[in-house]
Design a protein around this motif. Structure first.
Motif, mmCIF file in Angstrom:
data_model
loop_
_atom_site.group_PDB
_atom_site.id
_atom_site.type_symbol
_atom_site.label_atom_id
_atom_site.label_comp_id
_atom_site.label_asym_id
_atom_site.label_seq_id
_atom_site.Cartn_x
_atom_site.Cartn_y
_atom_site.Cartn_z
ATOM 1 N N ASN A 37 -2.587 -4.800 -0.680
ATOM 2 C CA ASN A 37 -1.912 -3.530 -0.358
ATOM 3 C C ASN A 37 -2.445 -2.131 -0.099
ATOM 4 O OD1 ASN A 37 -2.476 -3.243 -3.219
ATOM 5 N ND2 ASN A 37 -0.673 -1.892 -3.351
ATOM 6 N N VAL A 38 -3.713 -2.183 -0.186
ATOM 7 C CA VAL A 38 -4.616 -1.005 -0.275
ATOM 8 C C VAL A 38 -5.468 -1.261 0.981
ATOM 9 C CG1 VAL A 38 -6.580 0.168 -1.434
ATOM 10 C CG2 VAL A 38 -4.395 -0.511 -2.613
ATOM 11 N N VAL A 39 -5.714 -0.252 1.576
ATOM 12 C CA VAL A 39 -7.062 -0.165 2.795
ATOM 13 C C VAL A 39 -8.330 -0.211 2.031
ATOM 14 C CG1 VAL A 39 -8.153 0.945 4.677
ATOM 15 C CG2 VAL A 39 -5.597 1.040 4.296
ATOM 16 N N CYS A 93 -3.268 2.341 -6.953
ATOM 17 C CA CYS A 93 -4.395 3.257 -5.952
ATOM 18 C C CYS A 93 -4.147 4.637 -6.174
ATOM 19 C CB CYS A 93 -4.527 2.705 -4.442
ATOM 20 S SG CYS A 93 -5.602 3.686 -3.552
ATOM 21 N N GLU A 94 -5.183 5.492 -6.663
ATOM 22 C CA GLU A 94 -4.922 6.863 -6.783
ATOM 23 C C GLU A 94 -4.741 7.624 -5.640
ATOM 24 O OE1 GLU A 94 -8.011 8.474 -9.325
ATOM 25 O OE2 GLU A 94 -7.405 7.106 -10.979
ATOM 26 N N ASN A 95 -5.535 7.134 -4.556
ATOM 27 C CA ASN A 95 -5.374 7.520 -3.156
ATOM 28 C C ASN A 95 -4.298 7.255 -2.423
ATOM 29 O OD1 ASN A 95 -5.815 8.708 -0.582
ATOM 30 N ND2 ASN A 95 -7.766 7.801 -0.250
ATOM 31 N N ALA A 96 -3.114 7.949 -2.481
ATOM 32 C CA ALA A 96 -1.785 7.675 -1.785
ATOM 33 C C ALA A 96 -2.278 7.139 -0.318
ATOM 34 C CB ALA A 96 -0.811 8.304 -1.685
ATOM 35 N N GLY A 97 -2.991 7.930 0.337
ATOM 36 C CA GLY A 97 -3.188 7.737 1.748
ATOM 37 C C GLY A 97 -3.908 6.229 2.009
ATOM 38 N N ALA A 98 -4.383 5.826 1.059
ATOM 39 C CA ALA A 98 -5.174 4.586 1.185
ATOM 40 C C ALA A 98 -4.323 3.331 1.053
ATOM 41 C CB ALA A 98 -6.352 4.300 0.221
ATOM 42 N N LEU A 99 -2.987 3.432 0.746
ATOM 43 C CA LEU A 99 -1.840 2.626 0.388
ATOM 44 C C LEU A 99 -1.517 2.156 1.887
ATOM 45 C CD1 LEU A 99 0.078 4.089 -2.545
ATOM 46 C CD2 LEU A 99 -1.545 1.979 -2.483
ATOM 47 N N ILE A 100 -1.539 0.865 2.258
ATOM 48 C CA ILE A 100 -0.955 0.440 3.513
ATOM 49 C C ILE A 100 0.564 0.542 3.623
ATOM 50 C CG2 ILE A 100 -0.594 -1.586 4.779
ATOM 51 C CD1 ILE A 100 -3.130 -2.996 3.662
ATOM 52 N N PRO A 101 0.919 1.526 4.710
ATOM 53 C CA PRO A 101 2.248 1.740 5.019
ATOM 54 C C PRO A 101 3.044 0.736 5.580
ATOM 55 C CG PRO A 101 0.909 2.698 6.717
ATOM 56 C CD PRO A 101 -0.063 2.030 5.659
ATOM 57 N N MET A 123 -0.532 -7.405 -5.664
ATOM 58 C CA MET A 123 -0.662 -6.635 -4.570
ATOM 59 C C MET A 123 0.711 -7.082 -3.522
ATOM 60 S SD MET A 123 -4.465 -5.896 -3.692
ATOM 61 C CE MET A 123 -5.425 -7.525 -3.479
ATOM 62 N N ALA A 124 0.941 -8.278 -3.450
ATOM 63 C CA ALA A 124 2.151 -8.667 -2.548
ATOM 64 C C ALA A 124 3.454 -7.832 -3.207
ATOM 65 C CB ALA A 124 2.472 -10.167 -2.624
ATOM 66 N N ARG A 125 3.461 -7.997 -4.590
ATOM 67 C CA ARG A 125 4.836 -7.704 -5.224
ATOM 68 C C ARG A 125 4.785 -5.895 -5.069
ATOM 69 N NH1 ARG A 125 2.651 -9.637 -10.185
ATOM 70 N NH2 ARG A 125 2.995 -11.861 -10.388
ATOM 71 N N ALA A 126 3.565 -5.115 -4.817
ATOM 72 C CA ALA A 126 3.530 -4.064 -4.505
ATOM 73 C C ALA A 126 4.105 -3.538 -3.119
ATOM 74 C CB ALA A 126 2.019 -3.115 -4.652
ATOM 75 N N LEU A 127 3.572 -4.457 -2.140
ATOM 76 C CA LEU A 127 3.976 -4.395 -0.723
ATOM 77 C C LEU A 127 5.379 -4.580 -0.865
ATOM 78 C CD1 LEU A 127 1.067 -6.363 0.863
ATOM 79 C CD2 LEU A 127 1.555 -4.088 1.211
ATOM 80 N N SER A 128 5.933 -5.517 -1.316
ATOM 81 C CA SER A 128 7.521 -5.750 -1.305
ATOM 82 C C SER A 128 8.239 -4.757 -1.861
ATOM 83 C CB SER A 128 7.785 -7.047 -2.221
ATOM 84 O OG SER A 128 9.200 -7.268 -2.300
ATOM 85 N N GLN A 129 7.806 -3.990 -3.043
ATOM 86 C CA GLN A 129 8.348 -2.928 -3.602
ATOM 87 C C GLN A 129 8.291 -1.668 -2.763
ATOM 88 O OE1 GLN A 129 6.950 -1.695 -7.382
ATOM 89 N NE2 GLN A 129 7.884 0.129 -7.536
ATOM 90 N N ARG A 130 7.250 -1.555 -2.041
ATOM 91 C CA ARG A 130 7.185 -0.365 -1.038
ATOM 92 C C ARG A 130 8.051 -0.700 0.083
ATOM 93 N NH1 ARG A 130 2.765 3.642 0.648
ATOM 94 N NH2 ARG A 130 3.538 4.261 2.520
ATOM 95 N N LEU A 131 8.304 -2.010 0.618
ATOM 96 C CA LEU A 131 9.215 -2.220 1.606
ATOM 97 C C LEU A 131 10.703 -1.737 1.155
ATOM 98 C CD1 LEU A 131 7.761 -5.593 3.032
ATOM 99 C CD2 LEU A 131 8.227 -3.510 4.264
#
Length: 269
Positions: free
Chosen positions: A134-136, A164-172, A196-204
């Motif tokens: 979920n992170v670049v 990830c402390e760097n919000a810009g590195a999180l995959i949008p 990380m899949a759960r984090a992607l799901s939560q972001r969606l």
């Protein structure tokens, strides 16, 4: 070009081709969908998945993106435009011009898959990401960016997620222009793909889940889940990657569901 029983294969190499890969096109006049296949941090192209998809009536282009002649030597400074060129080839070669294009990325290739779908000028209909991040993340070995866009590094972190402390590195991931399927391993020893899949799901969900998504989490599966096919070619797995009965069972289930997901995109167009 080589003719197989029910599909053709064409090897692409740089130069003159813009990518290092293999194109698989079923001989059927009507192709349900097409898939760009991006492998993980080993650098090899997932051509074995391309053959299997072609047998299911799905066209594909498997690509390597480093550690091959004419490509960067390491997973460092990979231009996303390389994958855009691969999508252009896939789009041009399709006998069914309306067939939806999917990007399927494995492990580190999941980052490239989502980022390519977000930024590509060639329309992408959906993404399948196996043992995803979920992170670049940064380069391998560490010390620089893995991915470039317009010659500039994308914001990155020198670690995996899900935090990830760097919000810009999180995959949008919410910017992927279509549905997303995430295939995650609960016993992943390489990186925390389930978290990380759960984090992607939560972001969606936080962004309204604009196109819908699916999470397939297999609690007993390890990182080899990401290779997706139930039976893998001999010698494919690195020595440090285990492959248990639970992994094979998970891959069998995930493969069936991924093929159905991809075919349904074609059926709904």
């Amino acid at each position: 070009m080589t003719r197989m029983a029910d599909f053709t294969t064409r090897t692409l190499r740089r130069p003159p081709a813009p990518v290092h890969g293999t194109l698989f096109v079923p001989v059927a006049a009507e192709i349900s969908a097409a898939v760009l296949l991006i492998g993980g941090s080993g650098g090899s192209e997932p051509s074995y998945v391309g053959r299997a998809l072609a047998g299911e009536g799905v066209a594909s282009l498997s690509v390597a993106y480093f550690a091959r002649p004419g490509l960067p030597g390491q997973l460092r400074g990979i231009r996303l435009e390389y994958f855009f060129s691969a999508l252009e080839i896939l789009q041009h070669e399709l006998p069914s011009p309306g067939a939806p294009i999917v990007v399927l990325g494995m492990s580190r290739g999941s980052e490239a898959a989502m980022l390519t779908a977000i930024h590509s000028p060639v329309p992408v209909r959906a993404v399948v990401a196996t043992v995803p991040g979920n992170v670049v993340a940064g380069s391998l070995p560490p010390g620089g960016p893995a991915w470039l866009l317009d010659g500039q590094p994308l914001p990155y972190a020198d670690h995996a997620g899900p935090d990830c402390e760097n919000a810009g590195a999180l995959i949008p991931v919410e910017l992927v222009p279509g549905p997303v399927m995430l295939v995650a391993a609960g016993a992943d020893q390489v990186w925390p793909s389930a978290g990380m899949a759960r984090a992607l799901s939560q972001r969606l969900h936080e962004h309204g889940d604009p196109h819908g998504h699916t999470v397939l989490e297999y609690p007993r599966a390890s990182h080899s889940l990401g290779y997706l096919l139930p039976e893998l070619p001999a010698g494919l797995l690195p020595q440090d990657i285990t492959d248990t009965a639970a992994d094979k069972a998970a891959r069998a289930d995930a493969w069936s569901k991924a093929v159905t997901f991809i075919r349904q995109l074609g059926a709904s167009r």
